[in-house]
Design an enzyme around this catalytic site. Structure first.
Site, mmCIF file in Angstrom:
data_model
loop_
_atom_site.group_PDB
_atom_site.id
_atom_site.type_symbol
_atom_site.label_atom_id
_atom_site.label_comp_id
_atom_site.label_asym_id
_atom_site.label_seq_id
_atom_site.Cartn_x
_atom_site.Cartn_y
_atom_site.Cartn_z
ATOM 1 N N CYS A 259 59.309 11.524 8.904
ATOM 2 C CA CYS A 259 60.737 11.849 8.960
ATOM 3 C C CYS A 259 61.522 11.243 7.805
ATOM 4 O O CYS A 259 62.262 11.942 7.092
ATOM 5 C CB CYS A 259 61.326 11.453 10.315
ATOM 6 S SG CYS A 259 61.376 9.671 10.652
ATOM 7 N N HIS A 309 64.158 7.732 14.025
ATOM 8 C CA HIS A 309 63.980 9.098 13.531
ATOM 9 C C HIS A 309 65.207 9.524 12.735
ATOM 10 O O HIS A 309 66.326 9.083 13.005
ATOM 11 C CB HIS A 309 63.748 10.068 14.700
ATOM 12 C CG HIS A 309 63.299 11.424 14.259
ATOM 13 N ND1 HIS A 309 62.047 11.654 13.727
ATOM 14 C CD2 HIS A 309 63.942 12.626 14.240
ATOM 15 C CE1 HIS A 309 61.923 12.941 13.416
ATOM 16 N NE2 HIS A 309 63.065 13.548 13.709
ATOM 17 N N HIS A 321 63.923 18.502 9.696
ATOM 18 C CA HIS A 321 63.267 17.203 9.879
ATOM 19 C C HIS A 321 61.759 17.378 9.981
ATOM 20 O O HIS A 321 61.250 18.493 10.146
ATOM 21 C CB HIS A 321 63.805 16.496 11.136
ATOM 22 C CG HIS A 321 63.384 17.157 12.425
ATOM 23 N ND1 HIS A 321 63.088 16.449 13.572
ATOM 24 C CD2 HIS A 321 63.213 18.468 12.766
ATOM 25 C CE1 HIS A 321 62.774 17.266 14.549
ATOM 26 N NE2 HIS A 321 62.839 18.501 14.095
#
Length: 345
Positions: A259, A309, A321
């Site tokens: 990520c 994240h 993402h």
């Protein structure tokens, strides 16, 4: 003539014994069967366990990313310090050699003070000329000695600093290895669980196709999105160009990403350097708050309380993402997960 007797009937007590033994055997058989063939976990049970493991894996991966970034910095710093120490040692040796030559020359002259030798000279002109050179030589020798002491002091300090950096590098490397082991363990455990499911159910869990909130909205055409300005425009386009590339922990391109690695890669193409972890990325630029209505294309959207994240806002209520192991770079609803902070780079 033979006498025929009727077989003796079992007593009621023996019947009870046989019946009890049979019941016990049935119960034991049932227990053995239960241990031999445990109940297969349901898809929902596996999903809950896998989701938890992958969340923990993501945390460990970001810890690894941070430790690796620090280890790389320390390694570079250690190399610079070691180079300085080597050059300092060479300068120290050169200064010491110069002083040794002067001392040897004085010894060869019998240890007589040069000024006394000049006073005994019968040539006045020579005396004045040599006296001037002697004063300069004496000053040079004093300066050399002072330089020698200063260089020794600097060298000792550089050695101490290098030793400290190398010790921290050892600690950082240990953290790095521990985090790597943790990531691999979580991934192995999740694979074991997923191995109990059909291929379709396994892919549904990994790709999030059974979860409406996080479901991919399909490959997005950048021309359908609101325009971004400046470096954000390049970053958004770069991130969207990676759609379909596999997630891989600790990867920051060009073909696989985690990520935070996707954010680093996308903004690097725009000439902007981002820190390596989502936790560090949560501190860059300007704080936009947590309301996605205030987000602009290119903003970093950091998720969860532990900030494990990150995705990039692309407009129309979406982020791009790299979700997690087994998945690919894709888009999702920007508010699909709890937002910790939104940062404008």
């Amino acid at each position: 003539m033979a006498t025929h007797r009727r077989p003796k009937q079992p007593s009621r007590a023996r019947v009870y014994v046989f019946t009890g033994a049979a019941a016990t055997a049935v119960a034991l058989t049932a227990q053995v069967s239960a241990h031999a063939a445990p109940a297969q976990p349901s898809k929902d049970e596996v999903k809950a366990q896998v989701d938890k493991l992958l969340e923990e894996q993501e945390q460990a991966a970001e810890k690894y990313n941070g430790a690796k970034e620090r280890a790389d910095q320390l390694h570079k710093q250690a190399e610079q310090l070691q180079d300085q120490v080597a050059r300092g040692q060479a300068q120290l040796t050169e200064l010491a050699t110069g002083l040794a030559a002067v001392a040897a020359d004085e010894y060869r002259q019998g240890g007589v003070d040069p000024s006394m030798q000049l006073m005994l000279s019968t040539d006045p002109d020579r005396y004045l000329a040599e006296a001037s050179r002697f004063e300069q030589a004496a000053n040079t020798q004093a300066d050399t000695l002072k330089s020698l002491k200063d260089q020794q002091r600097r060298l000792d300090q550089q050695k101490q600093e290098a030793a400290s950096v190398l010790a921290e590098l050892d600690r950082s490397t240990q953290t790095l290895n521990d985090a790597k082991t943790d990531v691999q363990h979580k991934l192995q455990e999740s694979q074991k669980l997923l191995g109990q499911l059909s291929v379709a159910d396994r892919n549904a869990i990994l790709r999030g196709t059974d979860d409406t909130a996080s479901r991919s909205s399909g490959r997005i055409d950048p021309s359908t999105l609101p325009a971004a300005g400046g470096s954000a425009a390049t970053a958004v386009k770069t991130a969207l160009d990676q759609q379909g590339d596999p997630y891989k922990w600790a990867a920051s391109g060009p073909d696989t990403f985690d990520c935070s690695g996707l954010m680093v890669f996308a903004y690097a193409k725009a000439g902007v350097s981002l820190p390596r972890t989502s936790q560090e990325q949560a501190t860059v630029g300007t704080n936009v708050g947590t309301d996605i209505a205030n987000a602009q294309p290119g903003d970093l959207v950091i998720y969860h309380n532990d900030r494990r994240h990150v995705g990039m806002y692309i407009g129309n209520g979406l982020v791009v993402h790299a979700p997690r192991a087994g998945d690919v770079v894709k888009t999702m609803k920007a508010d699909a997960m709890p937002i910790s902070t939104i940062r404008r780079v």
